[in-house]
Design an enzyme around this catalytic site. Structure first.
Site, mmCIF file in Angstrom:
data_model
loop_
_atom_site.group_PDB
_atom_site.id
_atom_site.type_symbol
_atom_site.label_atom_id
_atom_site.label_comp_id
_atom_site.label_asym_id
_atom_site.label_seq_id
_atom_site.Cartn_x
_atom_site.Cartn_y
_atom_site.Cartn_z
ATOM 1 N N ASN A 113 -8.058 83.940 63.276
ATOM 2 C CA ASN A 113 -7.172 84.699 64.324
ATOM 3 C C ASN A 113 -7.867 85.437 65.506
ATOM 4 O O ASN A 113 -9.186 85.485 65.396
ATOM 5 C CB ASN A 113 -6.366 85.675 63.748
ATOM 6 N N PRO A 114 -7.133 85.693 66.528
ATOM 7 C CA PRO A 114 -8.107 86.232 67.667
ATOM 8 C C PRO A 114 -9.275 87.421 67.475
ATOM 9 O O PRO A 114 -10.331 87.331 67.971
ATOM 10 C CB PRO A 114 -7.208 86.835 68.670
ATOM 11 N N CYS A 115 -8.839 88.213 66.427
ATOM 12 C CA CYS A 115 -9.829 89.540 66.178
ATOM 13 C C CYS A 115 -10.906 88.885 65.067
ATOM 14 O O CYS A 115 -11.731 89.751 64.667
ATOM 15 C CB CYS A 115 -8.998 90.606 65.928
ATOM 16 N N SER A 116 -10.804 88.024 64.563
ATOM 17 C CA SER A 116 -11.467 87.376 63.408
ATOM 18 C C SER A 116 -11.794 87.959 62.179
ATOM 19 O O SER A 116 -12.727 87.768 61.356
ATOM 20 C CB SER A 116 -12.998 87.210 64.053
ATOM 21 N N GLU A 117 -10.546 88.855 61.842
ATOM 22 C CA GLU A 117 -10.536 89.455 60.600
ATOM 23 C C GLU A 117 -9.993 88.506 59.493
ATOM 24 O O GLU A 117 -10.142 88.781 58.418
ATOM 25 C CB GLU A 117 -10.022 90.744 60.570
#
Length: 249
Positions: free
Chosen positions: A104-108
């Site tokens: 996902n965009p924030c990479s969590e």
């Protein structure tokens, strides 16, 4: 920035402004790098980019210079993010079902294509007792463990009745049942204990809390699996799954 310097309006969502005139200004950009690329950067060697569709070499660049350009751009404007592709897939617990291509965009959230994860976070400051008036306070470990266990159980219960954006994501959510638990307010916690953000004491505290959260979440997941059975795609991925658990240990 060049347009702003030339006199264009620098505000967001301004018709005819600098950001309105250039595509992808509000997108998150990431670059996937492999172990091979990082070794090439270490050795100051060349690196060839290849077309995704054909595998043909597009251009050959100096790996270290390219890495420096990425770092400078990230420092200036926050992009690109770096995704360590080799490491990500080494830690993929369901390798037999596919590789991890993105996040996902924030990479969590790192997992297979067409999957989703219900995310939750715990406010670390709610587990600090006795802080204030010169007292550093204590972190309530048992309260935190109990909260982790309850939250993971709640997230597991939510998987089935939740709505998903596509039928494929819904199907995979039921087959893999991914859960994501994190925490918030780490900075405030470190300030409450008087630890600098960039120091060994702060890093060690964050590491200990993260390890405790992860271990308790996994233990609760194992207890749920003992009672309800493992997720549907566990057996086909048993070997890589246990390998990753072993790497955590």
């Amino acid at each position: 920035w060049s347009l702003i310097d030339a006199g264009y309006d620098g505000g967001f969502n301004v018709p005819g402004g600098a950001y309105d005139s250039i595509f992808f200004q509000n997108a998150n950009h990431s670059v996937r790098v492999t172990d091979e690329f990082m070794h090439a950067a270490e050795a100051n060697a060349s690196w060839s980019t290849k077309a995704v569709t054909t595998g043909e070499v597009v251009e050959t660049l100096n790996a270290r210079s390219l890495l420096h350009e990425m770092a400078e751009a990230a420092h200036v404007c926050g992009d690109p993010g770096i995704q360590y592709d080799s490491t990500i897939n080494r830690w993929n617990p369901v390798k037999n079902s596919g590789r991890i291509n993105s996040s996902n965009p924030c990479s969590e959230y790192m997992f297979l294509d067409d999957t989703a994860c219900n995310l939750a976070s715990l406010n670390l400051m709610t587990f600090v007792a006795g802080a204030g008036e010169g007292a550093a306070g204590t972190f309530e470990v048992e309260d935190f463990r109990r909260a982790v266990a309850l939250t993971i159980l709640a997230q597991e219960i939510i998987v089935d009745p939740a709505d998903y954006p596509t039928p494929e994501i819904a199907k995979n959510s039921h087959l893999f049942r991914p859960l994501g638990l994190g925490y918030a307010n780490l900075g405030a916690l470190l300030m409450a204990f008087g630890h600098p953000y960039d120091g060994d004491e702060g890093r060690n505290l964050a590491a200990a809390i993260t390890s405790l959260m992860c271990g308790e979440a996994y233990r609760t997941s194992a207890e749920i699996a003992a009672a309800m059975g493992p997720f549907a795609r566990y057996r086909v991925n048993r070997t890589p799954f246990l390998d990753v658990i072993g790497m955590h240990k």
